[in-house]
Design an enzyme around this catalytic site. Structure first.
Site, mmCIF file in Angstrom:
data_model
loop_
_atom_site.group_PDB
_atom_site.id
_atom_site.type_symbol
_atom_site.label_atom_id
_atom_site.label_comp_id
_atom_site.label_asym_id
_atom_site.label_seq_id
_atom_site.Cartn_x
_atom_site.Cartn_y
_atom_site.Cartn_z
ATOM 1 C CG ASP A 38 -1.354 -0.335 4.570
ATOM 2 O OD1 ASP A 38 -1.824 -1.470 4.343
ATOM 3 O OD2 ASP A 38 -0.133 -0.104 4.578
ATOM 4 N N GLY A 39 -3.058 -1.417 7.051
ATOM 5 C CA GLY A 39 -2.713 -1.952 8.364
ATOM 6 C C GLY A 39 -3.732 -2.942 8.923
ATOM 7 C CG ASN A 40 -7.637 -3.192 7.205
ATOM 8 O OD1 ASN A 40 -7.559 -2.209 7.934
ATOM 9 N ND2 ASN A 40 -8.396 -3.240 6.124
ATOM 10 N NE ARG A 42 1.115 -3.815 8.492
ATOM 11 C CZ ARG A 42 1.411 -2.558 8.155
ATOM 12 N NH1 ARG A 42 2.381 -1.926 8.770
ATOM 13 N NH2 ARG A 42 0.744 -1.952 7.204
ATOM 14 N NE ARG A 51 -3.428 -10.428 5.261
ATOM 15 C CZ ARG A 51 -2.700 -9.313 5.331
ATOM 16 N NH1 ARG A 51 -1.707 -9.225 6.199
ATOM 17 N NH2 ARG A 51 -2.953 -8.303 4.531
ATOM 18 C CG ASN A 86 -4.625 -4.706 -2.607
ATOM 19 O OD1 ASN A 86 -5.257 -3.695 -2.329
ATOM 20 N ND2 ASN A 86 -3.396 -4.886 -2.144
ATOM 21 C CD1 TRP A 87 -6.728 -7.139 -9.069
ATOM 22 C CD2 TRP A 87 -8.240 -8.608 -8.323
ATOM 23 N NE1 TRP A 87 -7.984 -6.588 -9.240
ATOM 24 C CE2 TRP A 87 -8.932 -7.471 -8.801
ATOM 25 C CE3 TRP A 87 -8.992 -9.680 -7.810
ATOM 26 C CZ2 TRP A 87 -10.319 -7.358 -8.772
ATOM 27 C CZ3 TRP A 87 -10.379 -9.565 -7.783
ATOM 28 C CH2 TRP A 87 -11.028 -8.425 -8.260
ATOM 29 N NE ARG A 204 0.518 3.050 3.081
ATOM 30 C CZ ARG A 204 0.783 2.308 2.025
ATOM 31 N NH1 ARG A 204 1.214 2.882 0.933
ATOM 32 N NH2 ARG A 204 0.624 1.004 2.048
ATOM 33 C CD GLU A 223 0.966 20.242 2.109
ATOM 34 O OE1 GLU A 223 1.872 19.721 2.797
ATOM 35 O OE2 GLU A 223 1.188 21.093 1.227
#
Ligand code: IPE
Ligand code: IPE
Ligand code: MG
Length: 258
Positions: A38-40, A42, A51, A86-87, A204, A223
């Site tokens: 995650d974070g691509n 931004r 993006r 994500n679609w 994450r 964990e």
């Protein structure tokens, strides 16, 4: 040289420098690490890039981190690349992600035997293009031929979707007499992740503290490790930090400390 290319060069140079310094990898890596990529978006927006440039950078990060995980002795690396949710994104972004996944799988077909990386795609392939589905079959066929490190890439994957599909398949087998009384172990065999041990550590990046429908069944006792680092900026040193933290945790699985 554009911004993305110079970033790529700097990233590769840093990785080479780390290897040249001979920095020690972490001791006792977990057997199975799972990562929510995650974070691509931004990462790209902060650089004034579209993006999609973030997704391209994230794909490069995945290549590097998968190699690193294999080198330090992790047996399974599972990454969340595209969710059933994500679609909802704009068509152009979805197409760009699918193109990158296709590019990655085409490259993998050429290099996985050389690099001893087994590759499994988790998720529902039905909504993917014919080309992607053919590449998924091809990587599965190559992976079946040898043992070794396994990367699992979740594409059109949803944790709840996986559980519902497993329930439907079990119900059919039960009705036909092919399956007996349901147990946790038997049910696990109906998941996309059948045969893969549960993840020990779920990472994450990107600053959000949620699972976003990732491995809902398999992560029951994983964990969890959250970091603000955006996925394209994630480096082997971030894996080392997560593994060090993992090794400080006391995994009790409901029991008490010995
Ligand atoms: C993760 O990065 C990639 C996918 C979900 C496909 P994002 O695209 O979610 O990036 P952010 O969270 O918007 O920064
Ligand atoms: C999770 O990221 C899905 C993937 C990384 C593939 P999202 O960016 O889609 O998750 P939310 O929307 O922040 O929960
Ligand atoms: Mg996101």
């Amino acid at each position: 040289m554009n911004a993305l290319t110079s970033w790529l060069f700097a990233r590769r140079a840093a990785a080479r420098a780390k290897r040249a310094r001979g920095e020690a990898p972490p001791a006792d890596p977990p057997r199975h690490i799972a990562i929510i990529l995650d974070g691509n978006g931004r990462w790209a927006s902060r650089r004034g890039l579209p993006r999609t440039a973030g997704h391209a950078a994230g794909a490069e990060t995945f290549r590097q981190i998968a190699t690193y995980c294999r080198d330090i002795g992790v047996e399974y690396l599972t990454v969340y690349a595209f969710s059933t949710e994500n679609w909802k994104r704009p068509r152009q972004e979805v197409e760009a992600i699918m193109d990158l996944l296709g590019k990655y799988l085409r490259e993998s077909v050429e290099t996985m035997e050389r690099d001893h990386i087994r590759l499994k795609i988790l998720g529902d392939p039905a909504m993917l293009s014919d080309e992607l589905r053919a590449l998924i079959d091809e990587t599965a066929e190559i992976s079946g031929r040898y043992e070794g490190f396994q990367a699992n890439v979740c594409i059109n994957y949803g944790g709840r979707d996986e559980i519902v599909r497993a329930a439907m398949r079990y119900a059919e087998d039960y009705r036909s007499g092919a399956a007996g009384q349901l147990t946790e172990e038997l049910f696990s065999g109906y998941m996309f992740s059948a045969g893969i041990p549960d993840p020990d550590l779920v990472i994450r990046p990107g600053g959000e503290m949620r699972l976003s429908n990732f491995l809902m069944w398999e992560s029951a006792y994983s964990e969890l490790y959250f970091t603000d680092v955006l996925w394209p900026d994630f480096t082997p040193a971030d894996i080392d930090a997560a593994v060090a933290e993992f090794n400080r945790r006391d995994r009790r699985f409901g029991g008490i400390k010995k």
